[in-house]
Motif scaffolding. Structure first.
Motif, mmCIF file in Angstrom:
data_model
loop_
_atom_site.group_PDB
_atom_site.id
_atom_site.type_symbol
_atom_site.label_atom_id
_atom_site.label_comp_id
_atom_site.label_asym_id
_atom_site.label_seq_id
_atom_site.Cartn_x
_atom_site.Cartn_y
_atom_site.Cartn_z
ATOM 1 N N ASN A 147 0.839 -1.198 0.000
ATOM 2 C CA ASN A 147 0.000 0.000 0.000
ATOM 3 C C ASN A 147 0.875 1.249 0.000
ATOM 4 O O ASN A 147 1.698 1.432 0.896
ATOM 5 N N THR A 151 -6.052 5.032 1.817
ATOM 6 C CA THR A 151 -6.738 4.839 3.094
ATOM 7 C C THR A 151 -8.230 4.655 2.867
ATOM 8 O O THR A 151 -8.782 5.101 1.857
ATOM 9 N N HIS A 169 -9.810 -2.700 6.673
ATOM 10 C CA HIS A 169 -8.803 -1.930 7.417
ATOM 11 C C HIS A 169 -8.371 -0.688 6.643
ATOM 12 O O HIS A 169 -8.715 0.435 7.019
ATOM 13 N N ASP A 170 -7.628 -0.866 5.541
ATOM 14 C CA ASP A 170 -7.205 0.295 4.747
ATOM 15 C C ASP A 170 -8.015 0.461 3.463
ATOM 16 O O ASP A 170 -7.923 1.487 2.793
#
Length: 320
Positions: A147, A151, A169-170
């Motif tokens: 990554n 985000t 999560h992201d």
């Protein structure tokens, strides 16, 4: 949905989707979403290193535009480097990031490319323009195996392609990029399979069909994408500097074909790289010349899953 353009904003018609990356896999995604009627903006780095250049919208960084299977991506240059020490914010988001982006890109220029039925491409490796454009969907298809700053709060729907992302999560969703039974599977919890470093099998060839630089330097192409070569044929030369290209006495390192087949991918003339960098790809199927100039089956499969996720989001169907 519409927005006031006087504040340097984009008018939304259907969904506004930003795709980080415009290499060959990302191009398949961008192409599919564009053809499905969505407004798509591509973000790229300053010096993209695509191998399959004939099917990569990132070539617009160098040439101003790039056309792939009837769809054109057009470079929208940045206005200037914006400063961060400002007290008055403007743009779609009343945030420092949105203000910085509003000074760096002209939204009217982006809108003009969209209205022309094309894909605007911005040189924005950090994704700074996302705060200004406030898309409905962000797709990270950089394929960096990690990554690079995406985000989950960048958009109402954020999708990561390949390893390096964790669904929930992201990003909201992850799309599997590994060839095999699970290729293009939509992952709602967890990660894609880790990168094995072994290219997919084509006609019995894996690692040997991909060529890595035997030395650092600048590439000078001897052959071109679409050429049929025999194993051992010289396809390019690596020079210590560009000035050496036309000097018959200059030293260079030859890049030779590792198998017999068609050059499907070859890094751009004059590109500088370090030893071990991926610079070429040979397809052993000599009868598949058109594959050099069309979106791959892998890219189309991944693009289909991205479109599925986007369509579910658009119609209020929660899949994560």
């Amino acid at each position: 949905m519409s927005m006031n353009q006087s504040n340097n904003q984009i008018i939304k018609k259907n969904l506004l989707i930003i795709c980080r990356g415009a290499g060959d896999l990302a191009t398949g995604i961008i192409h599919r979403l564009h053809r499905a009627g969505h407004r798509v903006i591509a973000l790229e780095t300053d010096y993209p290193a695509a191998i399959r250049r004939q099917v990569s919208f990132c070539e617009a960084v160098y040439d101003g535009s790039a056309a792939v299977e009837g769809v054109t991506a057009r470079l929208v240059p940045a206005l200037a480097d914006a400063e961060t020490d400002t007290e008055t914010y403007s743009g779609i988001n009343d945030t420092p990031a949105a203000h910085i982006a509003s000074e760096k890109w002209d939204s009217s220029a982006i809108e003009a490319v969209l209205e022309a039925g094309e894909v605007p491409l911005l040189i924005d490796p950090k994704g700074e323009s996302i705060a200004l454009l406030k898309p409905d969907v962000v797709v990270d298809a950089i394929i960096a195996k990690k990554n690079l700053g995406t985000t989950i709060n960048m958009a109402p729907l954020v999708i990561g392609v390949g390893p390096g992302f964790t669904a929930g999560h992201d990003v909201h969703l992850v799309i599997e990029s590994m060839r095999g039974h699970n290729l293009a599977r939509i992952i709602t919890d967890g990660m894609a399979q880790p990168n094995t470093g072994v290219p997919g099998n084509i006609a019995g060839f894996t690692s040997e069909r991909v060529i890595h630089a035997p030395a650092a330097g600048y590439i000078h192409d001897v052959r071109k994408i679409g050429d049929i070569v025999q194993k051992g044929d010289e396809i390019a030369r690596i020079y210590p500097d560009k000035e050496s290209y036309d000097n018959a006495l200059s030293e260079y390192v030859s890049v030779n074909a590792t198998i017999t087949g068609i050059i499907r991918g070859l890094i751009r003339e004059g590109y500088y790289f370090r030893e071990g960098f991926k610079i070429a790809d040979i397809d052993p199927r000599e009868s598949e010349l058109t594959n050099c100039f069309t979106i791959s089956d892998k890219a189309r499969s991944i693009a289909g899953s991205v479109l599925e996720a986007v369509s579910a989001f658009e119609h209020g169907v929660k899949i994560y």
